[in-house]
Write a protein that holds these residues in place. Structure first.
Motif, PDB file in Angstrom:
ATOM      1  N   ARG A   3       9.971  50.449  50.725  1.00 39.40           N
ATOM      2  CA  ARG A   3       9.801  49.968  52.103  1.00 39.40           C
ATOM      3  C   ARG A   3      10.531  48.653  52.369  1.00 39.40           C
ATOM      4  N   GLY A   4      11.354  48.210  51.416  1.00 39.51           N
ATOM      5  CA  GLY A   4      12.205  47.043  51.673  1.00 39.51           C
ATOM      6  C   GLY A   4      11.657  45.724  51.173  1.00 39.51           C
ATOM      7  N   ILE A   5      10.671  45.776  50.276  1.00 36.26           N
ATOM      8  CA  ILE A   5      10.101  44.536  49.736  1.00 36.26           C
ATOM      9  C   ILE A   5      10.399  44.468  48.240  1.00 36.26           C
ATOM     10  N   PRO A   6      11.346  43.600  47.852  1.00 33.47           N
ATOM     11  CA  PRO A   6      11.621  43.488  46.412  1.00 33.47           C
ATOM     12  C   PRO A   6      10.452  42.834  45.688  1.00 33.47           C
ATOM     13  N   VAL A   7      10.256  43.227  44.431  1.00 33.45           N
ATOM     14  CA  VAL A   7       9.071  42.782  43.692  1.00 33.45           C
ATOM     15  C   VAL A   7       9.442  42.148  42.350  1.00 33.45           C
ATOM     16  N   CYS A   8       8.781  41.024  42.079  1.00 33.07           N
ATOM     17  CA  CYS A   8       8.834  40.386  40.761  1.00 33.07           C
ATOM     18  C   CYS A   8       7.505  40.674  40.080  1.00 33.07           C
ATOM     19  N   ALA A   9       7.538  41.236  38.873  1.00 33.72           N
ATOM     20  CA  ALA A   9       6.295  41.521  38.139  1.00 33.72           C
ATOM     21  C   ALA A   9       6.014  40.382  37.161  1.00 33.72           C
ATOM     22  N   HIS A  10       4.842  39.786  37.290  1.00 32.83           N
ATOM     23  CA  HIS A  10       4.421  38.636  36.464  1.00 32.83           C
ATOM     24  C   HIS A  10       3.586  39.186  35.310  1.00 32.83           C
ATOM     25  N   MET A  11       4.104  39.037  34.095  1.00 34.33           N
ATOM     26  CA  MET A  11       3.445  39.605  32.910  1.00 34.33           C
ATOM     27  C   MET A  11       3.113  38.507  31.897  1.00 34.33           C
ATOM     28  N   GLY A  12       2.369  38.882  30.863  1.00 34.35           N
ATOM     29  CA  GLY A  12       1.956  37.912  29.852  1.00 34.35           C
ATOM     30  C   GLY A  12       0.639  37.293  30.283  1.00 34.35           C
ATOM     31  N   LEU A  13       0.595  35.960  30.334  1.00 37.16           N
ATOM     32  CA  LEU A  13      -0.602  35.296  30.852  1.00 37.16           C
ATOM     33  C   LEU A  13      -0.589  35.416  32.368  1.00 37.16           C
ATOM     34  N   THR A  14      -1.552  36.163  32.887  1.00 40.86           N
ATOM     35  CA  THR A  14      -1.650  36.383  34.330  1.00 40.86           C
ATOM     36  C   THR A  14      -2.901  35.637  34.818  1.00 40.86           C
ATOM     37  N   PRO A  15      -2.711  34.442  35.446  1.00 40.46           N
ATOM     38  CA  PRO A  15      -3.859  33.582  35.753  1.00 40.46           C
ATOM     39  C   PRO A  15      -4.936  34.238  36.629  1.00 40.46           C
ATOM     40  N   GLN A  16      -4.570  35.243  37.433  1.00 36.01           N
ATOM     41  CA  GLN A  16      -5.600  35.887  38.260  1.00 36.01           C
ATOM     42  C   GLN A  16      -6.617  36.653  37.402  1.00 36.01           C
ATOM     43  N   THR A  17      -6.243  36.988  36.154  1.00 36.31           N
ATOM     44  CA  THR A  17      -7.185  37.712  35.277  1.00 36.31           C
ATOM     45  C   THR A  17      -7.733  36.806  34.174  1.00 36.31           C
ATOM     46  N   VAL A  18      -7.762  35.495  34.456  1.00 36.43           N
ATOM     47  CA  VAL A  18      -8.220  34.534  33.440  1.00 36.43           C
ATOM     48  C   VAL A  18      -9.614  34.873  32.923  1.00 36.43           C
ATOM     49  N   ASN A  19     -10.461  35.459  33.783  1.00 39.40           N
ATOM     50  CA  ASN A  19     -11.831  35.754  33.352  1.00 39.40           C
ATOM     51  C   ASN A  19     -11.901  36.953  32.415  1.00 39.40           C
ATOM     52  N   VAL A  20     -10.923  37.865  32.547  1.00 40.20           N
ATOM     53  CA  VAL A  20     -10.846  38.998  31.617  1.00 40.20           C
ATOM     54  C   VAL A  20     -10.199  38.542  30.308  1.00 40.20           C
ATOM     55  N   LEU A  21      -9.191  37.683  30.426  1.00 36.65           N
ATOM     56  CA  LEU A  21      -8.460  37.224  29.235  1.00 36.65           C
ATOM     57  C   LEU A  21      -9.273  36.230  28.404  1.00 36.65           C
ATOM     58  N   GLY A  22     -10.325  35.648  29.010  1.00 35.20           N
ATOM     59  CA  GLY A  22     -11.152  34.683  28.277  1.00 35.20           C
ATOM     60  C   GLY A  22     -10.511  33.322  28.178  1.00 35.20           C
ATOM     61  N   GLY A  23      -9.656  32.987  29.130  1.00 38.78           N
ATOM     62  CA  GLY A  23      -9.028  31.650  29.138  1.00 38.78           C
ATOM     63  C   GLY A  23      -7.520  31.776  29.302  1.00 38.78           C
ATOM     64  N   TYR A  24      -6.889  30.609  29.432  1.00 31.68           N
ATOM     65  CA  TYR A  24      -5.424  30.557  29.612  1.00 31.68           C
ATOM     66  C   TYR A  24      -4.778  30.574  28.231  1.00 31.68           C
ATOM     67  N   LYS A  25      -4.560  31.793  27.684  1.00 25.56           N
ATOM     68  CA  LYS A  25      -4.108  31.934  26.297  1.00 25.56           C
ATOM     69  C   LYS A  25      -2.744  32.617  26.226  1.00 25.56           C
TER      70      LYS A  25
END
Ligand code: KIV
Length: 266
Positions: free
Chosen positions: A129-151
């Motif tokens: 639909r015309g929106i280029p996307v950058c995928a942020h991988m590795g430490l993903t701060p929005q899932t800090v609660n699943v990851l158990g911290g900024y690791k």
């Protein structure tokens, strides 16, 4: 600086010239970053922490993001503006499309989404639909609660194999850029050479195609006093902010930042 497009970034990767990116949230910094030659301005949901004073990025809304994207857009017409889709703004496909459209209409040129291979379908739909996307991988701060911290992520062989496979799958789904946060330098190097799209790193060593830092961090400003290992204070020895930004661009281009001390091992 001529207007930066995805084609510019692709050709920088092909030439082996490093791409410079900084977070940016307002018009004045947008202007001075542009004067310094920063190619990509990331309106990151880190604004929830550095501007709004929250202890994570989770409270940030799409309306907050759209407001700051519009401010950054007014500050310069040259840099490519990358905007974060904030926490849960991509909970459903419909929300993903609507919220991304709001950020593009506010002035973004590209959207960043945090996640892994499960993003493939939304990346495909956005790109179609015309929106280029950058995928942020590795430490993903929005899932800090699943990851158990900024690791650091991808330190064991299973995680590393999965991250390599996910990067390739997301490129095949149409991702136009990858951002790797806090991954071992060697793994980031392997992923960067495995894909044709530009890979930007933060805490991912010097072998990615480009670097990003949070603006306040690299200017030596901190609310909490905690400075991540991958950050360098570019104000040190500089007379003003404009010179610090130019020093960042020069060091990234010369591959003298990041140093080995800013990276992580497996
Ligand atoms: O929101 C942000 O500033 C980011 C960077 C840490 C890459 O995503």
């Amino acid at each position: 600086m001529p207007a930066i497009t995805l084609t510019t970034l692709q050709s920088l990767k092909q030439k082996g010239e490093k791409i410079t990116m900084l977070t940016c949230y307002d018009a004045t910094f947008s202007h001075v970053c542009n004067q310094a030659g920063v190619e990509v301005l990331l309106v990151g949901d880190s604004l929830g922490m550095v501007l709004q004073g929250h202890d994570s990025t989770l409270p940030v809304t799409t309306a907050d993001m759209a407001y700051h994207v519009a401010c950054v857009k007014r500050g310069n017409q040259d840099a490519l503006i990358l905007a974060d889709l904030p926490f849960m703004a991509n909970a459903t496909i419909e929300q993903t499309l609507n919220n991304s459209a709001q950020l593009m209409q506010a002035g973004a040129h590209m959207i960043k989404v945090e996640g892994a291979v499960w993003l493939a379908e939304s990346i495909r739909l956005l790109t179609e639909r015309g929106i280029p996307v950058c995928a942020h991988m590795g430490l993903t701060p929005q899932t800090v609660n699943v990851l158990g911290g900024y690791k650091v992520q991808g330190r064991n062989e299973n995680q590393a194999r999965q991250m390599r496979a996910d990067a390739i799958a997301l490129e095949q789904a149409g991702a136009a850029m990858l951002l790797l946060e806090c991954v071992p330098s060697e793994l980031a190097k392997e992923i960067t050479s495995a894909v044709k799209i530009p890979v930007i790193g933060i805490g991912a060593g010097s072998d990615t195609d480009g670097q990003v830092l949070v603006l306040h961090d690299m200017l030596g400003l901190s609310l909490t006093g905690r400075v991540p290992k991958f950050v360098k204070n570019f104000m040190t020895g500089q007379p003003d902010i404009q010179s610090a930004l130019s020093a960042y661009v020069a060091e990234v281009k010369a591959v003298s930042f990041p140093g080995i001390e800013h990276g992580f091992s497996a």
